[in-house]
Structures are given as structure tokens and as C-alpha cells.
Design an enzyme around this catalytic site. Structure first.
Site, PDB file in Angstrom:
ATOM      1  N   LYS A 256       1.841  -3.139   6.873  1.00 32.63           N
ATOM      2  CA  LYS A 256       2.315  -3.279   5.494  1.00 32.63           C
ATOM      3  C   LYS A 256       3.828  -3.064   5.420  1.00 32.63           C
ATOM      4  CE  LYS A 256      -1.566  -4.076   3.294  1.00 32.63           C
ATOM      5  NZ  LYS A 256      -1.820  -5.371   2.633  1.00 32.63           N
TER       6      LYS A 256
ATOM      7  N   TYR B 145      -2.312   0.096  10.458  1.00 26.70           N
ATOM      8  CA  TYR B 145      -2.462  -0.590   9.169  1.00 26.70           C
ATOM      9  C   TYR B 145      -1.229  -0.378   8.302  1.00 26.70           C
ATOM     10  CZ  TYR B 145      -3.779  -1.127   4.281  1.00 26.70           C
ATOM     11  OH  TYR B 145      -3.780  -1.459   2.946  1.00 26.70           O
TER      12      TYR B 145
ATOM     13  N   SER C  21       0.827  -1.206   0.000  1.00 29.47           N
ATOM     14  CA  SER C  21       0.000   0.000   0.000  1.00 29.47           C
ATOM     15  C   SER C  21       0.858   1.252   0.000  1.00 29.47           C
ATOM     16  CB  SER C  21      -0.886  -0.014   1.251  1.00 29.47           C
ATOM     17  OG  SER C  21      -1.488   1.242   1.463  1.00 29.47           O
TER      18      SER C  21
END
Length: 331
Positions: free
Chosen positions: A152, A148, A124
Site C-alpha cells: 500500500k 501488505y 490503508s
């Protein structure tokens, strides 16, 4: 090739499955359906006219993943499985670390045992944090403003270490910007459970009268109209990017990260107005406080995807909104 998609019934996974099947590959899906629908598997087969194998399981279940790899003679893995909402990750960071990182470790252990060493990872643009400059290229320093994003980033670093430890590994991390839209058939698209965290499914539900109004998170960012700017990419462009990445990584040992975006940004208000043009009506919205972890602007420099993967995004914002609305109406 025989390709395993973890989380393959999800939004990005399902569209990628279509692209892979139409390109002649064999697809195996592992999904626990925590944020996807079982009916999607049948719809993928309906779109493509081809069968796939679907295993209902959690990627954290290493023996099941290993069995899937071995029994289906898998050649490569595309790893989508993971929790993905920025705001939710701020509220419940432990769930994100437990699911995303543990799931990846489980997958890597199974792949190593099965001697499968080709991996495309669903990363991402959040790994860039609050951008120091725009457009963002792959050399931009990595950081993260949410749990989040940190999952990643941690996974990317794990994969880099795996490739350094064993020269047979072939790993590409695809740093997505903001996928939107749906397949032209209207059979599959973005269908989150509960209130959507992403913009276009939220807009679609407001436009169809399911939700009363859209909440726009932040109206005082340092952007042209005060709302956040993102690089929105049509989901089928993104799916085709995975096919290009798979073709590339299969021939290139080591680790690499590549941006997948359009190279330009649109504000939240621009997306709303584009959607209004498609549905031919006003979409009610209210500007509310910013969400923790969100940033003002983020859009990609896409030279690496063009030069290495021979891939560019082809579809524009209007097509993104039209396909999203087509999917919403089909439901």
C-alpha cells in the site's frame, strides 16, 4: 460519471458500487473473483434497481483494462483490486508484491493510454505502521509492519510520483481504518472464502455455529483489556466516503491522502461483547498468540475528511454488529 471499479465485486467495492449507482453514476466492474462471489453483481443490481457492467478479468491484464476504459468512456477509476490479509502477506510476501504492485502499474498504464486521470485509491491505515501517537493524522510518518502494508505504501508513493510528473492527474488515497458490517438489505456483506482473516465475519460464523470458537490474536497488548484496539467503520459509511472523495478529487489536481475512520477505537473484546448483545448469546473465544505484523492500537484523526470531503462516519458499533449479523442470518 462513468466509473470503473477494479475489484468492484469485493467487500468494499460492492458497497461502493451501490452508493455510486444510487447517486446516479454509471458503474463498470473489473474483478477476477479470487476473493469475491459472482452473485454479488446481481445483488448490487437487485439493491439499486440499476444495471452495471461486469468484466471478469485480472487488473494485471493491461489490454483488457484499456479496452474497458475506452469502450465505456470511463471518467474516473476507484482502485480496490488487491490481496489484503496482513497475516497471509507475511507468509507469502511475493504474491502480495506481484499482485498489488503489478496490478496498479497495469492500471496506470491503461489509464495513461486512455487519457483517464482521475483516481481514488483504496489504501490503508497500515501505511502508518506502529503508531507513534494517537489519534493518527495524515501527517503521521509512514512505515509498515507487514508486506501488505508495504505494498500500500509503495503504491501511494507511485501515485504521488505520477501526480508530480503530470499536473493533469487527480489522485486521492483513502487510508481506511477497519471496515465492518453490511448493507441494510442483508444481500451483500463481508464474505471471505475460507477462514476469515477479519474480526466480524469470524465472529458472525462463530455466533451462527459454523465455526466452534473465535481466536483472539493477542491478549497482552498495552491496552485497557489487553486486546488490540482498532477504529471500526461501518461499510456503508466507508462507501459514502468514496462518493465524497470522488466529488472532491474531480475538482482538485495533484495527490492527497485522507483518513477514513470514526476517530475512536474499540478493542476486540468490546466488539465481541457488542456482538453478543445483538445475538443475545455468548460467543466462545480463545486468546492465542499475536499475529506477525499486528499492532496494539490504531485509530484515526478524521478532521481532513470532515473539512475537505464534507464527510463524517454516522453509524456506531451496535449498527455495525447488527448489520453484520443480519447479513450472516440472510445467508
Amino acid at each position: 460519471m462513468n466509473i470503473l471499479l477494479t475489484g468492484g465485486a469485493g467487500y468494499i467495492g460492492s458497497h461502493t458500487a451501490v452508493a455510486l449507482l444510487e447517486a446516479g453514476h454509471h458503474v463498470v466492474i473489473i474483478d477476477n473473483f479470487c476473493n469475491s462471489q459472482r452473485s454479488v453483481v446481481n445483488k448490487i443490481e437487485q439493491i439499486t434497481g440499476k444495471k452495471l457492467i461486469c468484466i471478469e478479468a485480472d487488473v494485471c491484464n493491461t489490454p483488457v483494462v484499456l479496452k474497458a476504459l475506452q469502450e465505456n468512456q470511463v471518467d474516473a477509476v476507484i482502485h480496490f483490486a488487491g490481496l489484503k490479509a496482513v497475516g497471509e502477506s507475511v507468509q507469502n510476501p511475493l504474491a502480495y508484491y506481484a499482485n498489488n504492485i503489478t496490478g496498479t502499474i497495469s492500471l496506470l498504464e491503461a489509464m495513461r493510454t486512455a487519457d483517464v486521470n482521475v483516481l481514488v485509491f483504496s489504501s490503508s491505515a497500515t501505511v502508518y505502521g506502529d503508531p507513534l501517537y494517537l489519534p493518527i493524522d495524515e501527517k503521521h510518518p509512514t512505515s509498515a509492519t507487514s508486506p501488505y502494508g508495504r505494498t500500500k505504501l509503495h503504491i501511494e508513493e507511485m501515485l504521488k510520483d505520477m501526480a508530480s510528473s503530470d499536473p493533469t492527474w487527480k489522485i486521492i488515497c483513502l487510508r481506511y481504518f477497519n471496515p465492518v458490517g453490511a448493507h441494510d438489505s442483508g444481500l451483500i456483506g463481508e464474505e471471505p472464502q475460507g477462514i476469515p482473516n477479519n474480526l466480524t465475519p469470524y465472529v458472525a460464523r462463530v455466533a451462527s455455529g459454523i465455526l466452534p470458537q473465535l481466536q483472539v490474536f493477542g491478549g497482552n497488548y498495552p491496552t485497557a483489556d489487553g486486546t488490540g484496539v482498532r477504529d471500526y467503520i461501518h461499510i456503508m459509511d466507508l462507501a459514502e466516503g468514496h462518493l465524497a472523495a470522488l466529488n472532491f478529487v474531480n475538482q482538485h489536481p495533484g495527490w492527497i491522502a485522507v483518513n477514513l475512520g470514526t476517530g475512536s477505537g474499540h478493542s476486540v473484546l468490546e466488539v465481541i461483547h457488542a456482538y453478543e448483545a445483538v445475538v443475545n448469546s455468548k460467543i466462545p473465544f480463545k486468546i492465542v498468540d499475536r499475529r506477525p505484523g499486528d499492532i496494539a492500537s490504531c485509530y484515526a484523526k478524521v478532521d481532513s475528511a470532515r473539512e475537505l470531503l464534507q464527510w463524517v462516519a454516522k453509524r456506531g458499533l451496535s449498527e455495525m454488529c447488527e448489520s453484520s449479523w443480519n447479513f450472516q442470518r440472510a445467508k
